[in-house]
Design an enzyme around this catalytic site. Structure first.
Site, PDB file in Angstrom:
ATOM      1  N   THR A 275       1.068  -1.055   0.053  1.00 47.85           N
ATOM      2  CA  THR A 275      -0.009   0.070   0.075  1.00 47.85           C
ATOM      3  C   THR A 275       0.858   1.113  -0.096  1.00 47.85           C
ATOM      4  O   THR A 275       0.677   2.189  -0.745  1.00 47.85           O
ATOM      5  CB  THR A 275      -0.765  -0.054   1.083  1.00 47.85           C
ATOM      6  OG1 THR A 275       0.012  -0.211   2.350  1.00 47.85           O
ATOM      7  CG2 THR A 275      -1.995  -0.808   1.182  1.00 47.85           C
ATOM      8  N   PHE A 405      -7.774   4.260   4.149  1.00 42.70           N
ATOM      9  CA  PHE A 405      -7.245   3.303   5.364  1.00 42.70           C
ATOM     10  C   PHE A 405      -8.380   2.469   5.786  1.00 42.70           C
ATOM     11  O   PHE A 405      -8.340   1.928   6.912  1.00 42.70           O
ATOM     12  CB  PHE A 405      -6.770   3.893   6.479  1.00 42.70           C
ATOM     13  CG  PHE A 405      -5.420   4.523   5.922  1.00 42.70           C
ATOM     14  CD1 PHE A 405      -4.350   3.704   5.835  1.00 42.70           C
ATOM     15  CD2 PHE A 405      -5.229   6.105   5.686  1.00 42.70           C
ATOM     16  CE1 PHE A 405      -3.188   4.562   5.284  1.00 42.70           C
ATOM     17  CE2 PHE A 405      -4.247   6.670   5.064  1.00 42.70           C
ATOM     18  CZ  PHE A 405      -3.068   5.811   4.945  1.00 42.70           C
ATOM     19  N   CYS A 412      -7.075   0.225   8.918  1.00 40.46           N
ATOM     20  CA  CYS A 412      -5.468   0.077   8.995  1.00 40.46           C
ATOM     21  C   CYS A 412      -4.923   0.270  10.200  1.00 40.46           C
ATOM     22  O   CYS A 412      -4.982   1.552  10.775  1.00 40.46           O
ATOM     23  CB  CYS A 412      -4.829   0.621   7.817  1.00 40.46           C
ATOM     24  SG  CYS A 412      -3.112   0.265   7.680  1.00 40.46           S
TER      25      CYS A 412
END
Length: 466
Positions: A275, A405, A412
């Site tokens: 990511t 996120f 996350c």
């Protein structure tokens, strides 16, 4: 796994026959981009079918905000994530909500992302970036941005989280973990919709056979890292692996077993570098396409870091790069590298659209479409404009309209780690080099578990002084 929503109907592309590649997790090479094209103009919620499997997508900000309500909805696992569990097991990303290992790992690992922990990681991040720059200084010609950002972020997460050096900067080819990981992720994607296809079980067996050596290599590599640390007499809790090996839960005393530790390591290696490398690559793409935005970014880093192109930002300085943060945020708005999340209701509920959802139903929120909702982002939502994230323009914006996120308690856990690393790298890179892109390059996006620019190169010219 079915997602029939009791026969409810949603907008659907007219005249479309169900084909592989129509939905996330399918065997097509660009399932996300296919879905975005076919869902354009269908409204805040629509469906696509792959054989008898129905996928329900949410792209409108109001419905996405409703699904983000933690009192009514939780993370759901789409077929692609269910298939990915064969690779990543009960990691933080792929665990079911009621699996005890998820809550245990989440509680144990939160201290690894505190401000004090980030201070420990900061010099490691700087050292990894310097190794990449030293490599660039020996090269002639343009650099492959996505490939080199992947090397950098893999080394950063492996060194900070597991004290392991993969030697990415000394190899002519990627570390074998990278192709093995990509192959396993692609296999999981392909199997994500096989349950809806004729001959699904035979196809799944063939995929498993073809990719078995990739899975075995990854498992063996990670088990070796765990065993080596276990055999050490030193109890080191300064990284994620040390915490998982030696720290009991403060309330229950429970510990993670070695199999789940392997799953968590794999989750962080995959999610923690894929990511961030994508986010850096998209930011650099948009910077290279707009001289005015690039000049503003370099002016900011020059002001903070001074005239020495070799200057390294301190931990406290990273938070001062506010324009770089807006550049990063805007890149993640257009192309969030983790491009979707899935939501299911805690109990049967009726959406504001009038549709009824049961706990066994799920809807996928497509972030690149949510982040382009003109009701939130305006008629120029497809344009790159970092100043969208100025405080005066962000104030009053629809809640939950920007979710790179994820959302809720399953969002996350490493968000601050990723942001700190990405801003630090951008600051050093733009302070050290002038970046020039190929004017003929048109953005192509590779899809695996995450999104990444494909075939994107930059010429890095050393700046004489800042």
């Amino acid at each position: 796994m079915q997602n029939d929503w009791s026969g409810q109907r949603f907008p659907h592309p007219p005249g479309r026959k169900p084909v592989v590649g129509d939905a996330l997790g399918s065997a097509g090479p660009t399932p996300l981009q296919n879905t975005m094209r076919r869902g354009a103009g269908l409204g805040p919620m629509f469906e696509l079918k792959v054989f008898d499997q129905k996928f329900v997508f949410v792209v409108g900000a109001e419905l996405a905000a409703e699904l983000a309500d933690e009192s009514r909805f939780v993370k759901g696992l789409s077929p692609a994530l269910v298939a990915l569990r064969e690779f990543a097991g009960q990691g933080l990303f792929t665990a079911y909500n009621d699996e005890t290992n998820w809550a245990l790992a989440h509680d144990l690992l939160r201290p690894a992302f505190t401000k004090d922990a980030m201070r420990r990681y900061h010099p490691v991040m700087l050292a990894a970036a310097q190794e990449l720059f030293d490599l660039w200084d020996t090269r002639e010609g343009p650099v492959d941005v996505s490939a080199d950002m992947t090397k950098l972020t893999l080394e950063t997460i492996s060194r900070t989280a597991f004290s392991t050096d993969f030697g990415s900067f000394s190899r002519s080819e990627p570390h074998p973990f990278i192709p093995a990981m990509i192959a396993a992720l692609k296999a999981g994607q392909r199997k994500g919709v096989l349950n809806s296809m004729p001959g699904a079980s035979l196809m799944a067996k063939r995929i498993n056979k073809v990719n078995a050596h990739h899975q075995e290599y990854v498992d063996s590599l990670l088990d070796g890292i765990i065993a080596a640390r276990r055999s050490s007499d030193e109890v080191d809790e300064s990284d994620l692996l040390g915490i998982m090996l030696h720290t009991p839960h403060p309330e229950t005393g429970a510990r993670l077993d070695d199999l789940n530790i392997r799953h968590q390591i794999l989750t962080f290696l995959v999610a923690g570098h894929e990511t961030t490398s994508g986010a850096l690559s998209f930011a650099l793409y948009y910077l290279s396409r707009d001289p005015e935005i690039l000049a503003k970014a370099q002016a900011e880093v020059d002001l903070i870091l001074g005239g020495d192109r070799d200057a390294e930002p301190t931990f406290e300085q990273v938070a001062k790069f506010r324009y770089l943060r807006r550049v990063l945020d805007e890149g993640l708005r257009l192309w969030p590298t983790a491009p979707a999340f899935t939501r299911s209701p805690r109990e049967t509920t009726v959406l504001s659209s009038g549709h009824t959802m049961r706990p066994e139903d799920w809807a996928i929120v497509i972030l690149p479409m949510l982040h382009r909702d003109p009701a939130v982002w305006g008629d120029d939502a497809d344009q790159f404009d970092p100043d969208r994230f100025l405080p005066e323009r962000s104030r009053g914006r629809q809640p939950h309209s920007y979710k790179p996120f994820g959302t809720g308690e399953r969002s996350c856990i490493g968000r601050q780690f990723a942001l700190h690393e990405a801003i630090l790298v951008l600051a050093r890179l733009l302070h050290r080099y002038d970046v020039v892109g190929d004017p003929d390059y048109e953005l192509q996006i590779a899809e695996r578990l995450t999104l990444m620019p494909k075939g994107f190169t930059l010429k890095m010219t050393p700046r004489q002084s800042a």
